[in-house]
Design a protein around this motif. Structure first.
Motif, short mmCIF file in Angstrom:
data_model
loop_
_atom_site.label_atom_id
_atom_site.label_comp_id
_atom_site.label_asym_id
_atom_site.label_seq_id
_atom_site.Cartn_x
_atom_site.Cartn_y
_atom_site.Cartn_z
N MET A 12 -1.41 35.81 -8.88
CA MET A 12 -2.55 36.32 -9.63
C MET A 12 -3.01 35.18 -10.52
O MET A 12 -2.23 34.62 -11.28
N VAL A 13 -4.27 34.82 -10.38
CA VAL A 13 -4.83 33.70 -11.11
C VAL A 13 -5.96 34.23 -11.97
O VAL A 13 -6.85 34.92 -11.48
N MET A 14 -5.91 33.91 -13.26
CA MET A 14 -6.93 34.40 -14.19
C MET A 14 -7.44 33.25 -15.03
O MET A 14 -6.74 32.27 -15.25
N GLY A 15 -8.66 33.38 -15.50
CA GLY A 15 -9.24 32.39 -16.39
C GLY A 15 -10.70 32.14 -16.06
O GLY A 15 -11.20 32.57 -15.02
N PRO A 59 3.08 32.19 6.79
CA PRO A 59 2.05 32.53 5.82
C PRO A 59 0.70 31.90 6.18
O PRO A 59 0.64 30.87 6.85
N GLU A 60 -0.36 32.53 5.72
CA GLU A 60 -1.71 32.06 5.97
C GLU A 60 -2.05 30.82 5.15
O GLU A 60 -2.76 29.93 5.61
N SER A 61 -1.56 30.76 3.94
CA SER A 61 -1.86 29.64 3.03
C SER A 61 -0.55 29.12 2.45
O SER A 61 0.39 29.87 2.26
N SER A 62 -0.53 27.82 2.15
CA SER A 62 0.69 27.22 1.61
C SER A 62 0.58 27.04 0.10
O SER A 62 -0.51 27.00 -0.46
N VAL A 63 1.72 26.88 -0.53
CA VAL A 63 1.75 26.62 -1.96
C VAL A 63 1.08 25.27 -2.25
O VAL A 63 0.51 25.06 -3.31
N GLU A 64 1.12 24.36 -1.29
CA GLU A 64 0.44 23.07 -1.47
C GLU A 64 -1.07 23.24 -1.53
O GLU A 64 -1.75 22.55 -2.27
N GLN A 65 -1.61 24.17 -0.75
CA GLN A 65 -3.05 24.42 -0.82
C GLN A 65 -3.43 25.02 -2.17
O GLN A 65 -4.46 24.66 -2.74
N TYR A 66 -2.62 25.94 -2.68
CA TYR A 66 -2.86 26.48 -4.02
C TYR A 66 -2.78 25.37 -5.06
O TYR A 66 -3.63 25.23 -5.92
#
Length: 101
Positions: A12-15, A59-66
């Motif tokens: 969850m990303v907020m800001g 997974p569809e997306s990696s932590v590196e992409q985030y």
């Protein structure tokens, strides 16, 4: 003898810079609970098309992409992002598009 969460996580990303009001990514396909019990006991795919067998899925997306998406927002250049996230070259999307730059 393992984990119950595969390689998956929810974030969850907020800001202010976050493009809000939507979900990014997609949910995994699930079969009914009866199908899951039968298939799990035989080691077959139990989570639909994303399952690679016995409830393991890629997974569809990696932590590196985030991380690269955040790093770009924080001002890192593409060259610096490649140094910090060397595995990013394994993915076709360098930015997941959830932050306004």
């Amino acid at each position: 003898d393992g984990t119950d969460h595969a390689w998956s996580s929810d974030y969850m990303v907020m800001g202010n810079p976050v493009i809000g009001g939507r979900s990014h990514g997609s949910s995994i396909d699930l079969f009914s609970s009866n199908e899951i019990g039968t298939l799990a006991s035989t080691g077959e795919k139990i989570f639909g098309t994303t399952d690679v067998g016995s409830g393991r899925f890629i997974p569809e997306s990696s932590v590196e992409q985030y991380g690269a998406s955040f790093a770009r927002w924080m001002g890192l250049s593409e060259t610096e992002i490649d140094v910090v996230f060397p595995g990013l070259s394994n993915f076709n999307r360098r930015d997941l598009g959830f932050i306004r730059v």
